[in-house]
Design a protein around this motif. Structure first.
Motif, mmCIF file in Angstrom:
data_model
loop_
_atom_site.group_PDB
_atom_site.id
_atom_site.type_symbol
_atom_site.label_atom_id
_atom_site.label_comp_id
_atom_site.label_asym_id
_atom_site.label_seq_id
_atom_site.Cartn_x
_atom_site.Cartn_y
_atom_site.Cartn_z
ATOM 1 N N THR A 38 -15.878 -32.179 53.613
ATOM 2 C CA THR A 38 -14.518 -32.707 53.699
ATOM 3 C C THR A 38 -14.489 -34.223 53.868
ATOM 4 O OG1 THR A 38 -14.459 -32.347 56.098
ATOM 5 C CG2 THR A 38 -13.624 -30.567 54.689
ATOM 6 N N ASP A 138 -19.355 -24.550 65.051
ATOM 7 C CA ASP A 138 -17.989 -24.533 64.528
ATOM 8 C C ASP A 138 -17.595 -25.874 63.925
ATOM 9 O OD1 ASP A 138 -17.701 -21.920 65.216
ATOM 10 O OD2 ASP A 138 -16.421 -22.269 66.971
ATOM 11 N N ASN A 139 -17.936 -26.955 64.628
ATOM 12 C CA ASN A 139 -17.570 -28.287 64.155
ATOM 13 C C ASN A 139 -18.264 -28.629 62.843
ATOM 14 O OD1 ASN A 139 -15.974 -28.548 66.378
ATOM 15 N ND2 ASN A 139 -17.345 -29.910 67.493
ATOM 16 N N ASP A 141 -19.465 -26.461 60.561
ATOM 17 C CA ASP A 141 -18.986 -25.611 59.471
ATOM 18 C C ASP A 141 -17.593 -26.024 58.997
ATOM 19 O OD1 ASP A 141 -21.366 -24.298 59.663
ATOM 20 O OD2 ASP A 141 -20.554 -22.389 60.336
ATOM 21 N N LYS A 142 -16.772 -26.539 59.908
ATOM 22 C CA LYS A 142 -15.447 -27.011 59.497
ATOM 23 C C LYS A 142 -15.546 -28.202 58.549
ATOM 24 C CE LYS A 142 -12.826 -25.476 63.563
ATOM 25 N NZ LYS A 142 -12.217 -25.913 64.841
ATOM 26 N N ASN A 146 -18.863 -22.961 55.557
ATOM 27 C CA ASN A 146 -19.336 -21.833 56.358
ATOM 28 C C ASN A 146 -20.843 -21.629 56.203
ATOM 29 O OD1 ASN A 146 -16.751 -21.249 57.265
ATOM 30 N ND2 ASN A 146 -16.316 -19.832 55.591
ATOM 31 N N PRO A 179 -15.259 -36.189 63.653
ATOM 32 C CA PRO A 179 -14.315 -35.357 62.899
ATOM 33 C C PRO A 179 -13.241 -36.239 62.262
ATOM 34 C CG PRO A 179 -14.621 -34.523 65.142
ATOM 35 C CD PRO A 179 -15.266 -35.866 65.093
#
Length: 328
Positions: A38, A138-139, A141-142, A146, A179
Motif C-alpha cells: 500500500t 497484523d500491521n 499484513d495490512k 495477507n 503506517p
C-alpha cells in the motif's frame, strides 16, 4: 488537485544543494514484483511488466567495471530479484570488489524459480536490506498483504541459518516504515536506536531471529503513498507537517549527495524518489543524463546541483531519512 502551500525546498536551504563525488550506484531494475504494498512509492505489483533491457544491463555492467570510485551497487525495484539482469549485475559488482545491496521483500524466496536466492546471496556476500515495516503480524499484513509477515519471518530464519546477521560478511538489515496516516495526527518515525532494540528483543524472543541494523524510513508523498494521502485529503497538510520538522543538520548527509539513481530505461536521477516523479538529474548546462552518456563522457561527476521538490522535506524532517535509515 490540491495546491501545495509549502516553501519551495531550495528556498528553505538558501543555497543550491550540491552533489559530492559519486560513490553509490542505485539501480531500479523494474516494476515487476510479487507484492503490491500500500505504501510502495514505485507502484510495483505482479501486474507490472517494465524491466531493464539487455542493452541497458550491458551498459551498467560496463559502468561498474569502468569506475572504481563506485563503492556500492544498490539494487532495488519492484522486487529486484524478479527483473532482468539481477544476477549479472550482482556478479559484476562483486568481481570488481564493490559492496552489493539488495532491497528484498523476503517473500520472493518462496516464489517458483527464486528459492535459490538466500544461498546465492550468501555465496556472493550480498548485503540484504529487507522490508519489515513492523514486528507485529497484523500491521505488516495490512501494509503488504495477507501472510506476508509469516513468510517474512520464515525467510529471516532461513537467512540466519546461512549465517546472515551472525557472520561479519553476511549483513542483514531491516527497514521500518510508519503506517500510512488516516488523519492529520501525523508523526515521524520513532527514534531509530530505540526501535532497533525493540525489534531485536521481540524477534529474538518470538522467532529466534537476529539481524544487524534497523533503518527507519519516512513515508515520502510519492507513488502509492501520495495517492493515499490525496484520497484522504491529507497531501498538503502532510507536506506542511514535514516542512515544519525540517532539520538543516540532515542536509550534509542526504543520500542524493553521493548517489546516482538509474531507472530501467537507463535514465539518471539524483534519487529514487525523483526517479518516480520523473525529475531527471541535470548537468550544469541543463542536459539530462543516461548511462550511455556517462560512458561516453567517461565521467560520473557531471551533476553540480541536485534537483529538489517539496517531498524532499521527508528526507530532512526530524532525524532525517534515507535508504540507509535515519541521518542523525
Amino acid at each position: 488537485m490540491q495546491t501545495i502551500s509549502t516553501t519551495p525546498f531550495e528556498d528553505k536551504l538558501n543555497y543550491p544543494l550540491k552533489k559530492k563525488q559519486i560513490s553509490v550506484l542505485q539501480i531500479n531494475l523494474g516494476k515487476r514484483c510479487n507484492l503490491a504494498c500500500t505504501h510502495c512509492h514505485v507502484e510495483a505489483s505482479p501486474k507490472r511488466t517494465e524491466e531493464i533491457s539487455p542493452q541497458i544491463c550491458e551498459d551498467l555492467i560496463s559502468l561498474i567495471y569502468k569506475f572504481p570510485q563506485i563503492q556500492i551497487v544498490d539494487l532495488t525495484g519492484g522486487a529486484p530479484e524478479m527483473n532482468y539482469g539481477f544476477k549479472p549485475l550482482v556478479e559484476a559488482a562483486r568481481v570488481t570488489g564493490k559492496q552489493v545491496i539488495v532491497r528484498s521483500n523476503l517473500t520472493i524466496y518462496f516464489e517458483e524459480e527464486f528459492d535459490d536466492l538466500p544461498e546465492y546471496f550468501a555465496q556472493h556476500q550480498v548485503r540484504v536490506v529487507a522490508s519489515l515495516p513492523c514486528y507485529l503480524a497484523d500491521n505488516v499484513d495490512k501494509m503488504r498483504g495477507n501472510g506476508v509477515f509469516d513468510r517474512s519471518t520464515q525467510a529471516l530464519q532461513w537467512l540466519n541459518k546461512l549465517g546472515y546477521g551472525k557472520q561479519k560478511n553476511l549483513i542483514l538489515d531491516l527497514v521500518y516504515n510508519p503506517p500510512l496516516p488516516t488523519n492529520a495526527k501525523f508523526s515521524l518515525a520513532p527514534e531509530q536506536t530505540k526501535l532497533e532494540q525493540d525489534y531485536k528483543i521481540f524477534l529474538q524472543e518470538h522467532f529466534d531471529i537476529v539481524f544487524n541494523n534497523l533503518f527507519t524510513i519516512t513515508n515520502l508523498p510519492v507513488g502509492r503513498t501520495k495517492m493515499h494521502l490525496e484520497r484522504q485529503k491529507l497531501h498538503t497538510s502532510y507536506l506542511q507537517f514535514l516542512e515544519s520538522h525540517f532539520n538543516g543538520s540532515t542536509v550534509e548527509h542526504l543520500m542524493c549527495r553521493d548517489q546516482l539513481s538509474i531507472d530501467y530505461l537507463g535514465n539518471v536521477y539524483d534519487c529514487d524518489f525523483n526517479q518516480m516523479m520523473h525529475l531527471p538529474a541535470r548537468t550544469h548546462n541543463g542536459e539530462s543524463l543516461t548511462v550511455a552518456k556517462l560512458l561516453e563522457f567517461d565521467n560520473l561527476d557531471l551533476i553540480n546541483e541536485i534537483q529538489t521538490a517539496s517531498y524532499c522535506y521527508g528526507c530532512t524532517a526530524g532525524c532525517g531519512s534515507s535508504c540507509g535509515g535515519a541521518l542523525l
